[in-house]
Design a protein around this motif. Structure first.
Motif, PDB file in Angstrom:
ATOM      1  N   THR A 161       0.921  -1.324   0.066  1.00  0.00           N
ATOM      2  CA  THR A 161       0.027  -0.148  -0.002  1.00  0.00           C
ATOM      3  C   THR A 161       0.921   1.143  -0.064  1.00  0.00           C
ATOM      4  O   THR A 161       0.413   2.253  -0.091  1.00  0.00           O
ATOM      5  N   TYR A 162       2.191   1.125   0.200  1.00  0.00           N
ATOM      6  CA  TYR A 162       2.954   2.322   0.000  1.00  0.00           C
ATOM      7  C   TYR A 162       2.627   3.194  -1.167  1.00  0.00           C
ATOM      8  O   TYR A 162       2.576   2.643  -2.239  1.00  0.00           O
ATOM      9  N   HIS A 163       2.839   4.360  -0.797  1.00  0.00           N
ATOM     10  CA  HIS A 163       2.529   5.298  -2.442  1.00  0.00           C
ATOM     11  C   HIS A 163       3.868   5.764  -3.063  1.00  0.00           C
ATOM     12  O   HIS A 163       5.020   5.329  -2.502  1.00  0.00           O
ATOM     13  N   TYR A 164       3.738   6.510  -3.971  1.00  0.00           N
ATOM     14  CA  TYR A 164       4.763   6.800  -4.904  1.00  0.00           C
ATOM     15  C   TYR A 164       5.860   7.734  -3.994  1.00  0.00           C
ATOM     16  O   TYR A 164       5.271   8.740  -3.218  1.00  0.00           O
ATOM     17  N   GLY A 165       7.060   7.548  -4.070  1.00  0.00           N
ATOM     18  CA  GLY A 165       8.261   8.398  -3.663  1.00  0.00           C
ATOM     19  C   GLY A 165       8.625   7.743  -2.302  1.00  0.00           C
ATOM     20  O   GLY A 165       9.245   8.586  -1.626  1.00  0.00           O
ATOM     21  N   THR A 166       8.176   6.666  -1.741  1.00  0.00           N
ATOM     22  CA  THR A 166       8.485   6.107  -0.637  1.00  0.00           C
ATOM     23  C   THR A 166      10.174   5.458  -0.598  1.00  0.00           C
ATOM     24  O   THR A 166      10.275   4.748  -1.672  1.00  0.00           O
ATOM     25  N   VAL A 167      10.735   5.982   0.269  1.00  0.00           N
ATOM     26  CA  VAL A 167      12.324   5.752   0.117  1.00  0.00           C
ATOM     27  C   VAL A 167      12.465   4.379   0.888  1.00  0.00           C
ATOM     28  O   VAL A 167      12.031   4.092   1.777  1.00  0.00           O
ATOM     29  N   VAL A 168      13.122   3.742   0.091  1.00  0.00           N
ATOM     30  CA  VAL A 168      13.228   2.299   0.604  1.00  0.00           C
ATOM     31  C   VAL A 168      14.857   1.856   1.068  1.00  0.00           C
ATOM     32  O   VAL A 168      15.093   0.680   1.647  1.00  0.00           O
ATOM     33  N   ALA A 169      15.740   2.784   0.558  1.00  0.00           N
ATOM     34  CA  ALA A 169      17.050   2.449   0.718  1.00  0.00           C
ATOM     35  C   ALA A 169      17.771   3.780   0.540  1.00  0.00           C
ATOM     36  O   ALA A 169      17.470   4.776  -0.176  1.00  0.00           O
ATOM     37  N   MET A 170      18.788   4.000   1.306  1.00  0.00           N
ATOM     38  CA  MET A 170      19.982   4.999   1.353  1.00  0.00           C
ATOM     39  C   MET A 170      21.261   4.593   1.160  1.00  0.00           C
ATOM     40  O   MET A 170      21.601   3.637   1.894  1.00  0.00           O
ATOM     41  N   ILE A 171      22.004   4.951   0.061  1.00  0.00           N
ATOM     42  CA  ILE A 171      23.362   4.325  -0.020  1.00  0.00           C
ATOM     43  C   ILE A 171      24.283   5.449  -0.236  1.00  0.00           C
ATOM     44  O   ILE A 171      23.962   6.771  -0.632  1.00  0.00           O
ATOM     45  N   LYS A 172      25.498   5.274   0.219  1.00  0.00           N
ATOM     46  CA  LYS A 172      26.725   6.172  -0.211  1.00  0.00           C
ATOM     47  C   LYS A 172      27.667   5.640  -0.982  1.00  0.00           C
ATOM     48  O   LYS A 172      28.216   4.437  -0.740  1.00  0.00           O
ATOM     49  N   VAL A 173      28.220   6.405  -1.978  1.00  0.00           N
ATOM     50  CA  VAL A 173      29.391   5.930  -2.678  1.00  0.00           C
ATOM     51  C   VAL A 173      30.460   6.753  -2.921  1.00  0.00           C
ATOM     52  O   VAL A 173      30.404   7.870  -2.830  1.00  0.00           O
ATOM     53  N   ASN A 174      31.508   5.947  -2.762  1.00  0.00           N
ATOM     54  CA  ASN A 174      32.931   6.763  -2.882  1.00  0.00           C
ATOM     55  C   ASN A 174      33.706   6.109  -3.845  1.00  0.00           C
ATOM     56  O   ASN A 174      33.846   4.813  -3.855  1.00  0.00           O
ATOM     57  N   ASP A 175      34.598   7.154  -4.532  1.00  0.00           N
ATOM     58  CA  ASP A 175      35.435   6.716  -5.369  1.00  0.00           C
ATOM     59  C   ASP A 175      36.812   7.532  -5.127  1.00  0.00           C
ATOM     60  O   ASP A 175      36.680   9.116  -5.225  1.00  0.00           O
ATOM     61  N   PRO A 176      37.786   7.018  -4.623  1.00  0.00           N
ATOM     62  CA  PRO A 176      39.013   7.737  -4.117  1.00  0.00           C
ATOM     63  C   PRO A 176      39.767   8.536  -5.395  1.00  0.00           C
ATOM     64  O   PRO A 176      40.701   8.950  -5.159  1.00  0.00           O
ATOM     65  N   ASP A 177      39.506   8.049  -6.532  1.00  0.00           N
ATOM     66  CA  ASP A 177      40.201   8.816  -7.673  1.00  0.00           C
ATOM     67  C   ASP A 177      39.731  10.345  -7.731  1.00  0.00           C
ATOM     68  O   ASP A 177      38.707  10.743  -7.021  1.00  0.00           O
TER      69      ASP A 177
END
Length: 592
Positions: A140-156
Motif C-alpha cells: 500500500t506504500y505510495h509513490y516516492g517512498t524511500v526504501v534504501a539510502m546508499i553512499k558511494v565513494n571513489d578515491p580517484d
C-alpha cells in the motif's frame, strides 16, 4: 750590466676550495601512478670548479627523507638519474619532495630539491555502502517512498572520481542523488504483491574515467501483503447432478475458490447463504463444508417432488476486514425408475366385477377397450409398453404394445366362451423396469341374459370366498383374545397366591357379540365414463329367467345382487346416450 732572462713556469696546484654547485635548486618531475619500476623521473646535475679528484661529484638522497620515500626512489650516485624503485599510488600520496646532495671528494657539498607530482590514473572502482535498507514494505506504500539510502565513494580524482548510479530496469523504483555521493532508492509506481512479491534491486555505480570503472550491489526487497483481493471461484456458476433416492450425507460435488493474497488473507472459508426452496430453508437440503467447500446432501431427494433448485455459496477470506464473493449453484435431480406405472383405465375395484361386452358379430380389429396408464417418472423411465400376459383365448385378442388398445385378432365365433379373462402387463422402460398388472373381464355375447348367466356363478363364488375369509379372520381373532385372557388370569392367580391376599380376583371376560357382515353398495364405479341402470325383478336361482332391458345404441348395463332377491333400479338417461352414441357396451355387476 748584463742581464739575463729566464722563464719560470709555476704550476699552481689545485686545492679543494670549490664546492659542487647544482644547476637548479629545484627540480620538478611528474609520474603517473602505477608506473613500472625503473622508470626515470629526472636527472640532477651539479658541477665542481676544482680539478682532478676535487671535481668528482657524488649524488645522495638526504638522510632527512623518510625511509619509505627513500626506498621508493633510487638515485644514481654518478649520473644523478632518479629512478622509480617501488609502487606509487596516487590515493596514498600525490606529491613527493626529495632532498638531493652533491658531494666532491673533499667533502664539500651542495643540495637541491626534487618535487615529484604523481598523476592520477582511474584505477579504483566506486565503493557502495548501504546506509539504510528496508527488508520489506507494504504494497500500500505510495509513490516516492524511500526504501534504501546508499553512499558511494571513489578515491580517484577529477572525472575519475565522479560517479553516476543506476538501478535495474522494469522495476517500480528510481534512484536519485539528493547530495554528493549520497543516493536514495524510492518507489516510482504503485506496488502489487500479487504481481511481484519480491524485488532484487541491482544498483550499478560507474565513474567517468577512461576507461570507466563500475561496481554494483544487490538489494533484496520483499512486498508484504494487504488483504486487497477477494476470493475468486473457479467458475462463474456451478451445476451438479444427483440421482434421486440418494443417501443423506452424500457428497455431491465441491466448489473451489482461490485468493491470490497470502497467509491469513488467502485462507478461504465457504458459507451457505440463507435462502429457501419451496418455502423450506435451503440448509435442510444441502450443507457446505466451511474448509473444503464440499456440498453434502442433507436429505434424500425425490425427482417427482423437486426437479432442481438453486442456492448461493459465499467464499470469504480471513483478512481484516474480510473480503468475499458469491457463486450460484444449481442442483439438478436425476430421475430414477422408482415408480411403477399406474393404471387409470379400466378402474380396478375390489367389490365390483367389470366386464367389457364384445358382440359375436364383431369383426377383426374390433376395439374392445383401451388400457390407459401413466408413469410419474420421466424420460425413458416413463415410456410404457403393453403386452398380453394371460388370456382365456390368446388367439382371440391382442394388445397394442404402444397404445394399450385391446382388439380382436380374428372373427368371433359361436364356439368362443362367453366369459373371457385378460391379464395385461404395463411395463416401463427403466432399468430395472417396473410394471403394473390389470385384469379385464370380457363377455362375448349377443344377449344380455347369456351374460348374466355366465357371470352369476362368478359372483356367487366370490361372495362365498369373501365370507369364508371373514369367518377365518374372526375365528383367529377370537382364539388370540381368549389366549391372552387366560394368560392374564393365570398371572393374576400367581400374584394372588404369592401375596396371600384376601381380595379375590374376578375376571369377567367380555362377550364378543357376533354381527353378520353388512353389505353396503360401495357406489358405482365402472370402466367407462357413462352407465345405464335397469330395473330387473327375479326369483332366487332364476338364472335362466328372462329380464327386460333396453339396448340403446349397443350399450347394455346391468346392476344386480347375487342373491337375486333384491330389486334393481333401472334408469336410462336418453339425452346422455344421444350425446355419446359411439361408447362401447359394458356390463357392470356389483357384488357384496
Amino acid at each position: 750590466m748584463l742581464s739575463g732572462t729566464v722563464q719560470i713556469h709555476i704550476r699552481v696546484l689545485d686545492a679543494n676550495d670549490n664546492a659542487p654547485l647544482f644547476a637548479q635548486k629545484i627540480y620538478k618531475a611528474t609520474i603517473t601512478e602505477n608506473s613500472i619500476k625503473g622508470s626515470i623521473l629526472t636527472t640532477v646535475n651539479a658541477s665542481d670548479a676544482d680539478e682532478g679528484s676535487n671535481s668528482h661529484v657524488t649524488y645522495y638522497i638526504s638522510d632527512t627523507v623518510d625511509n619509505h620515500v627513500a626506498n621508493t626512489f633510487l638515485l644514481n650516485q654518478h649520473t644523478g638519474e632518479l629512478f622509480l624503485n617501488g609502487q606509487i599510488d596516487y590515493e596514498k600520496a600525490s606529491h613527493y619532495e626529495l632532498d638531493i646532495q652533491a658531494r666532491d671528494e673533499g667533502g664539500l657539498s651542495d643540495s637541491c630539491k626534487v618535487n615529484i607530482d604523481v598523476l592520477d590514473v582511474n584505477d579504483n572502482k566506486p565503493t557502495i555502502n548501504v546506509l539504510s535498507m528496508s527488508s520489506s514494505i507494504s504494497e500500500t506504500y505510495h509513490y516516492g517512498t524511500v526504501v534504501a539510502m546508499i553512499k558511494v565513494n571513489d578515491p580517484d580524482s577529477g572525472i575519475n572520481g565522479k560517479v553516476n548510479c543506476a538501478i535495474s530496469e522494469n522495476i517500480p523504483f528510481v534512484i536519485i542523488s539528493p547530495s554528493n555521493n549520497f543516493f536514495s532508492i524510492r518507489t516510482e509506481q504503485e506496488l502489487d504483491r500479487e504481481r511481484e512479491a519480491e524485488y532484487n534491486i541491482t544498483v550499478t555505480c560507474s565513474d567517468e574515467g577512461v576507461p570507466s570503472l563500475s561496481s554494483s550491489a544487490s538489494l533484496r526487497l520483499q512486498i508484504s501483503d494487504v488483504n486487497d483481493n477477494a476470493p475468486v471461484f473457479q467458475r462463474n456458476n456451478y451445476e451438479a447432478y444427483v440421482v434421486e433416492n440418494n443417501t443423506p450425507g452424500l457428497s455431491i460435488f465441491t466448489v473451489k475458490a482461490s485468493d491470490i493474497d497470502s497467509n491469513q488473507n488467502a485462507r478461504v472459508s465457504y458459507i451457505l447463504e440463507d435462502s429457501t426452496v419451496n418455502g423450506v430453508p435451503v440448509s435442510s437440503y444441502v450443507t457446505v463444508s466451511a474448509d473444503s467447500g464440499i456440498i453434502t446432501a442433507v436429505r434424500s431427494f425425490d425427482y417427482e417432488q423437486l426437479k432442481d433448485f438453486h442456492f448461493h455459496v459465499k467464499a470469504q477470506d480471513g483478512g481484516s476486514p474480510p473480503l468475499s464473493s458469491n457463486v450460484t449453484v444449481k442442483i439438478a435431480i436425476q430421475d430414477q425408475n422408482d415408480n411403477a406405472p399406474q393404471v387409470l383405465y379400466p378402474v380396478q375395484t375390489g367389490g365390483s366385477l367389470v366386464a367389457e361386452i364384445v358382440p359375436r358379430s364383431a369383426d377383426v380389429g374390433y376395439l374392445v377397450t383401451k388400457v390407459v396408464a401413466v408413469d410419474v417418472d420421466s424420460g425413458q423411465n416413463a415410456w410404457l409398453s403393453y403386452k398380453l400376459q394371460k388370456a382365456t383365448d390368446r388367439a382371440l385378442f391382442e394388445v397394442g404394445p404402444q397404445n394399450g388398445e385391446i382388439r380382436t385378432v380374428r372373427q368371433v365365433t359361436d364356439k368362443d366362451a362367453v366369459k373371457q379373462k385378460l391379464t395385461v402387463v404395463v411395463e416401463d422402460n427403466g432399468q430395472p423396469s417396473r410394471s403394473a398388472v390389470v385384469n379385464i373381464n370380457v363377455a362375448v355375447a349377443d344377449s344380455f341374459p347369456e351374460v348374466l348367466s355366465e357371470f352369476t356363478d362368478f359372483t356367487h363364488e366370490k361372495h362365498y370366498n369373501d365370507n369364508l375369509t371373514f369367518y377365518l379372520v374372526l375365528a383367529l381373532a377370537a382364539v388370540s383374545f381368549l389366549f391372552i385372557a387366560c394368560l392374564v388370569v393365570i398371572i393374576s392367580v400367581k400374584i394372588y397366591r404369592w401375596r396371600q391376599s384376601r381380595i379375590f380376583y374376578q375376571s369377567n371376560l367380555p362377550v364378543i357379540p357376533y354381527y353378520p357382515p353388512g353389505y353396503t353398495d360401495a357406489g358405482v364405479t365402472g370402466t367407462l365414463p357413462h352407465m345405464y341402470n335397469y330395473d330387473v325383478c327375479m326369483t332366487t336361482d332364476s338364472r335362466k329367467s328372462d329380464c327386460k332391458f333396453s339396448t340403446l345404441g349397443g350399450q347394455n348395463v346391468l346392476v344386480m345382487d347375487p342373491s337375486f332377491t333384491e330389486t334393481m333400479q333401472h334408469t336410462v338417461n336418453e339425452k346422455h346416450f344421444l350425446e355419446h352414441p359411439g361408447s362401447p357396451p359394458m356390463v357392470r355387476i356389483f357384488t357384496n
